[in-house]
Design a protein around this motif. Structure first.
Motif, PDB file in Angstrom:
ATOM      1  N   CYS A   1      56.673  10.291 -59.822  1.00  0.00           N
ATOM      2  CA  CYS A   1      55.544   9.609 -59.177  1.00  0.00           C
ATOM      3  C   CYS A   1      54.215  10.290 -59.469  1.00  0.00           C
ATOM      4  O   CYS A   1      53.168   9.644 -59.423  1.00  0.00           O
ATOM      5  CB  CYS A   1      55.752   9.570 -57.664  1.00  0.00           C
ATOM      6  SG  CYS A   1      57.030   8.439 -57.159  1.00  0.00           S
ATOM      7  N   SER A   2      54.253  11.570 -59.753  1.00  0.00           N
ATOM      8  CA  SER A   2      53.002  12.287 -60.005  1.00  0.00           C
ATOM      9  C   SER A   2      52.245  11.684 -61.188  1.00  0.00           C
ATOM     10  O   SER A   2      51.017  11.663 -61.197  1.00  0.00           O
ATOM     11  CB  SER A   2      53.259  13.774 -60.222  1.00  0.00           C
ATOM     12  OG  SER A   2      54.045  13.971 -61.371  1.00  0.00           O
TER      13      SER A   2
ATOM     14  N   TRP B   1      50.362   8.718 -59.859  1.00  0.00           N
ATOM     15  CA  TRP B   1      49.217   9.154 -59.045  1.00  0.00           C
ATOM     16  C   TRP B   1      48.086   9.703 -59.927  1.00  0.00           C
ATOM     17  O   TRP B   1      46.907   9.481 -59.637  1.00  0.00           O
ATOM     18  CB  TRP B   1      49.657  10.178 -58.003  1.00  0.00           C
ATOM     19  CG  TRP B   1      50.359   9.510 -56.859  1.00  0.00           C
ATOM     20  CD1 TRP B   1      51.687   9.468 -56.628  1.00  0.00           C
ATOM     21  CD2 TRP B   1      49.750   8.735 -55.826  1.00  0.00           C
ATOM     22  NE1 TRP B   1      51.953   8.723 -55.517  1.00  0.00           N
ATOM     23  CE2 TRP B   1      50.784   8.263 -54.990  1.00  0.00           C
ATOM     24  CE3 TRP B   1      48.436   8.393 -55.514  1.00  0.00           C
ATOM     25  CZ2 TRP B   1      50.547   7.470 -53.882  1.00  0.00           C
ATOM     26  CZ3 TRP B   1      48.201   7.604 -54.403  1.00  0.00           C
ATOM     27  CH2 TRP B   1      49.236   7.153 -53.592  1.00  0.00           C
TER      28      TRP B   1
ATOM     29  N   SER C   1      56.312   5.426 -54.934  1.00  0.00           N
ATOM     30  CA  SER C   1      56.613   6.696 -54.268  1.00  0.00           C
ATOM     31  C   SER C   1      57.681   6.504 -53.197  1.00  0.00           C
ATOM     32  O   SER C   1      58.632   7.284 -53.120  1.00  0.00           O
ATOM     33  CB  SER C   1      55.352   7.283 -53.636  1.00  0.00           C
ATOM     34  OG  SER C   1      54.408   7.590 -54.627  1.00  0.00           O
TER      35      SER C   1
END
Length: 157
Positions: free
Chosen positions: A23-24, A27, A58
């Motif tokens: 997920c980073s 983001w 997320s």
């Protein structure tokens, strides 16, 4: 009758961390789109859409999918076969005859090693089957047991 053995509870932590790492990237892209939106005076709906997508991704990859995956994953090793059940939305059952097992190995990545877990990989002539995230001692015992049973099956034929 479904298989009785579950994988380690620590698999949840490993899968959540993996989801967080995945997920980073989303983001970081969201932040990059925000910066570009401010610099080039774009409309903010693009940034809003990215934020919504990032939140949904997320939630799915960090919370929902690991817990459902852990609940569904089961396995059982019998004298003549290995029974594996997996899946998130579609549950898949696989029976591997011991006579078809060519070799068995354990595998650890950095996260599995940190949590003292290992995956057991079972190779047949056609495919590879994996029982993920077992406690290290359990994975080693299972590897030895399967290789012993596979040898016994081959000698009997």
């Amino acid at each position: 009758m479904e298989p009785q053995n579950r994988i380690s509870n620590k698999a949840l932590t490993v899968w959540k961390i993996s989801g967080l790492l995945g997920c980073s990237i989303t983001w970081i892209l969201s932040i990059a789109i925000l910066v570009l939106t401010i610099i080039f005076d774009w409309t903010y709906w693009v940034f809003g859409a990215m934020i919504i997508i990032s939140i949904i991704q997320s939630y799915l990859t960090i919370f929902l999918i690991p817990s459902v995956k852990w609940k569904r994953w089961r396995y059982e090793v019998r004298n003549t076969e290995i029974d594996i059940q997996s899946g998130i939305f579609v549950i898949k059952r696989t029976l591997i005859p011991m006579i078809r097992v060519q070799h068995v190995e354990t595998k650890q990545g950095p996260l599995l090693r940190k949590y003292e877990l290992a995956s057991v990989e079972i190779s047949t002539a056609a495919t590879m089957h994996v029982i993920p995230a077992l406690d290290l001692t359990e994975a080693d015992e299972l590897r030895h047991y399967i290789s012993k049973m596979a040898s016994v099956e081959e000698e009997d034929v």
